[in-house]
Design a protein around this motif. Structure first.
Motif, mmCIF file in Angstrom:
data_model
loop_
_atom_site.group_PDB
_atom_site.id
_atom_site.type_symbol
_atom_site.label_atom_id
_atom_site.label_comp_id
_atom_site.label_asym_id
_atom_site.label_seq_id
_atom_site.Cartn_x
_atom_site.Cartn_y
_atom_site.Cartn_z
ATOM 1 N N GLN A 1 -5.556 0.797 -3.234
ATOM 2 C CA GLN A 1 -5.753 -0.601 -3.624
ATOM 3 C C GLN A 1 -6.090 -0.748 -5.100
ATOM 4 O O GLN A 1 -5.590 -1.668 -5.770
ATOM 5 C CB GLN A 1 -6.872 -1.224 -2.777
ATOM 6 C CG GLN A 1 -7.184 -2.671 -3.157
ATOM 7 C CD GLN A 1 -8.343 -3.241 -2.360
ATOM 8 O OE1 GLN A 1 -8.708 -2.719 -1.304
ATOM 9 N NE2 GLN A 1 -8.944 -4.312 -2.873
ATOM 10 N N PHE A 2 -6.922 0.153 -5.638
ATOM 11 C CA PHE A 2 -7.414 0.008 -7.005
ATOM 12 C C PHE A 2 -6.688 0.958 -7.947
ATOM 13 O O PHE A 2 -6.170 2.001 -7.543
ATOM 14 C CB PHE A 2 -8.922 0.283 -7.054
ATOM 15 C CG PHE A 2 -9.744 -0.703 -6.266
ATOM 16 C CD1 PHE A 2 -10.113 -1.925 -6.813
ATOM 17 C CD2 PHE A 2 -10.127 -0.415 -4.965
ATOM 18 C CE1 PHE A 2 -10.863 -2.824 -6.087
ATOM 19 C CE2 PHE A 2 -10.879 -1.309 -4.228
ATOM 20 C CZ PHE A 2 -11.250 -2.521 -4.786
ATOM 21 N N ASP A 3 -6.695 0.577 -9.235
ATOM 22 C CA ASP A 3 -6.030 1.388 -10.259
ATOM 23 C C ASP A 3 -6.927 2.492 -10.812
ATOM 24 O O ASP A 3 -6.450 3.356 -11.548
ATOM 25 C CB ASP A 3 -5.566 0.497 -11.418
ATOM 26 C CG ASP A 3 -4.459 -0.461 -11.001
ATOM 27 O OD1 ASP A 3 -3.684 -0.091 -10.098
ATOM 28 O OD2 ASP A 3 -4.397 -1.572 -11.559
ATOM 29 N N ASN A 4 -8.212 2.450 -10.522
ATOM 30 C CA ASN A 4 -9.117 3.512 -10.985
ATOM 31 C C ASN A 4 -9.788 4.169 -9.783
ATOM 32 O O ASN A 4 -9.777 3.633 -8.667
ATOM 33 C CB ASN A 4 -10.170 2.944 -11.953
ATOM 34 C CG ASN A 4 -10.999 1.847 -11.306
ATOM 35 O OD1 ASN A 4 -11.959 2.123 -10.589
ATOM 36 N ND2 ASN A 4 -10.640 0.584 -11.560
ATOM 37 N N GLU B 1 2.427 10.631 -9.433
ATOM 38 C CA GLU B 1 1.543 11.001 -10.543
ATOM 39 C C GLU B 1 0.874 12.347 -10.284
ATOM 40 O O GLU B 1 0.764 13.177 -11.188
ATOM 41 C CB GLU B 1 0.485 9.919 -10.736
ATOM 42 C CG GLU B 1 1.056 8.589 -11.227
ATOM 43 C CD GLU B 1 -0.014 7.512 -11.333
ATOM 44 O OE1 GLU B 1 -1.193 7.830 -11.052
ATOM 45 O OE2 GLU B 1 0.320 6.365 -11.694
ATOM 46 N N TYR C 1 0.834 -1.206 0.000
ATOM 47 C CA TYR C 1 0.000 0.000 0.000
ATOM 48 C C TYR C 1 0.871 1.259 0.000
ATOM 49 O O TYR C 1 0.552 2.259 -0.637
ATOM 50 C CB TYR C 1 -0.918 0.004 1.224
ATOM 51 C CG TYR C 1 -1.979 -1.065 1.196
ATOM 52 C CD1 TYR C 1 -2.575 -1.473 0.008
ATOM 53 C CD2 TYR C 1 -2.396 -1.684 2.368
ATOM 54 C CE1 TYR C 1 -3.543 -2.462 -0.016
ATOM 55 C CE2 TYR C 1 -3.371 -2.676 2.357
ATOM 56 C CZ TYR C 1 -3.939 -3.057 1.161
ATOM 57 O OH TYR C 1 -4.902 -4.030 1.140
ATOM 58 N N ARG D 1 2.204 1.813 -3.483
ATOM 59 C CA ARG D 1 1.115 2.296 -4.333
ATOM 60 C C ARG D 1 0.800 3.757 -4.036
ATOM 61 O O ARG D 1 0.575 4.554 -4.951
ATOM 62 C CB ARG D 1 -0.119 1.408 -4.103
ATOM 63 C CG ARG D 1 -1.389 1.891 -4.760
ATOM 64 C CD ARG D 1 -1.296 1.908 -6.264
ATOM 65 N NE ARG D 1 -2.523 2.400 -6.859
ATOM 66 C CZ ARG D 1 -2.649 2.825 -8.102
ATOM 67 N NH1 ARG D 1 -1.587 2.810 -8.916
ATOM 68 N NH2 ARG D 1 -3.801 3.248 -8.555
ATOM 69 N N LEU E 1 0.991 7.146 -6.505
ATOM 70 C CA LEU E 1 -0.079 8.135 -6.654
ATOM 71 C C LEU E 1 0.431 9.546 -6.372
ATOM 72 O O LEU E 1 0.048 10.503 -7.047
ATOM 73 C CB LEU E 1 -1.243 7.798 -5.715
ATOM 74 C CG LEU E 1 -2.024 6.523 -6.036
ATOM 75 C CD1 LEU E 1 -3.049 6.244 -4.948
ATOM 76 C CD2 LEU E 1 -2.728 6.657 -7.390
#
Length: 347
Positions: free
Chosen positions: A252-255, A105, A95, A98, A102
């Protein structure tokens, strides 16, 4: 109030605060024992004198049923947390990576060449280390569970003799009726608070689990249990209950769709429950100033940590009722109240 009396009160308050902090290790198990005893006793009273229905259990059976139910609930909660804490800690580095992606980005989108790391954003506090600290704190609570249960058991024994000893101490004067009336008022207000908070916390937790499970959030049951406990912490708990699952969904999710569903749907449920439904049901029964609640949260959180945050409202309610009974301290009770209306002194 004379300067000498003000100085005396300042010394008393400072000494009390010091003892509360210094004696934390000794006081917290006893305080938790009182909480456990009180909740079991309130549940037994509900079985003995039900508000709805006509099934009344004798006191011994009502007490046994309350102990079984409370023990079962604590076992389920402890098992749920125990089975998920290790998995959450193990997944924390993933996490964290990830979340760093984010952040990178987001930094590129706003034109920042060198994105800050998570350690820099959180003052070099690792998410994995933070979760490990939480797990250690939970383990310490479990380690004193035996002492808490022993305290609760002896409180039930003491409860049988308390009224008789109180009558002997106060004698046959009106002081006994006055003290008993104050204790009854405290008992009523605390039970109203616990009943409403527990009911709404259970509903909010169930809805949170439904929302998170529907979008496939990891450890949905664990976070639902956390939402249940967060609900007892005034103001800050509502924020944590929304932010923690939402951030987990984000990393957790890509979208963004699951994140937006959890944030908007559960956030709306939490805000409406805590700011509309609860005040409407609670009404003016507690009558505490919101500012006083926040200050109490900070003070007791500093003194007793997470346990203090849970107990800040009941402690403030008891303080308001007691302070309202004496002419010299009634102004303080007025300041603690929301609208200046406080219980009249018992004569």
């Amino acid at each position: 109030m004379t300067l000498q009396r003000a100085a005396l009160w300042a010394i008393v308050v400072a000494a009390t605060m010091y003892l509360l902090v210094a004696g934390r290790g000794l006081l917290l198990p006893f305080v938790l024992g009182i909480v456990l005893w009180y909740m079991i006793d309130a549940l037994a009273d509900a079985f003995e004198n039900p508000r709805v229905g006509h099934l009344r259990l004798p006191r011994p059976f009502a007490l046994v049923a309350a102990v079984c139910i409370m023990g079962g609930l604590l076992w389920v909660v402890g098992r749920t947390i125990g089975r998920n804490v290790t998995a959450v800690i193990a997944a924390a580095p993933n996490y964290e990576r990830r979340l760093q992606l984010l952040i990178n980005e987001g930094a590129h989108l706003v034109g920042v060449e060198q994105a800050p790391t998570i350690g820099e954003l959180f003052d070099r506090i690792s998410l994995a280390d933070t979760l490990s600290s939480i797990a250690t704190a939970a383990a310490s609570v479990v380690s004193v569970a035996g002492i808490v249960v022993i305290y609760a058991g002896f409180l039930f024994v003491e409860q049988v003799r308390f009224r008789r000893k109180l009558a002997i101490v106060l004698g046959s004067s009106g002081n006994q009726e006055r003290v008993e009336a104050v204790l009854d008022q405290i008992d009523h207000d605390i039970r109203v608070y616990i009943r409403i908070k527990t009911t709404l916390a259970a509903i909010t937790s169930a809805l949170a689990y439904s929302v998170m499970a529907s979008v496939g959030v990891d450890f949905a049951a664990f976070w639902a249990v956390m939402v249940f406990f967060f609900y007892y912490v005034p103001t800050v708990g509502s924020i944590l209950a929304i932010v923690a699952p939402a951030v987990l969904t984000l990393v957790q999710f890509d979208n963004l769709t699951p994140f937006l569903i959890v944030l908007l749907v559960f956030g709306t449920i939490q805000v409406v429950t805590a700011n509309v439904v609860e005040p409407a049901i609670m009404g003016r029964s507690l009558n505490l100033s919101p500012l006083v609640v926040i200050v109490s949260l900070v003070v007791w959180g500093t003194i007793w940590g997470v346990v203090g945050m849970f107990l800040c409202v009941p402690i403030t309610v008891v303080s308001l009722i007691v302070l309202a009974q004496f002419e010299t301290t009634r102004p303080i009770a007025v300041l603690l109240s929301s609208d200046g209306r406080i219980p009249e002194p018992r004569r």
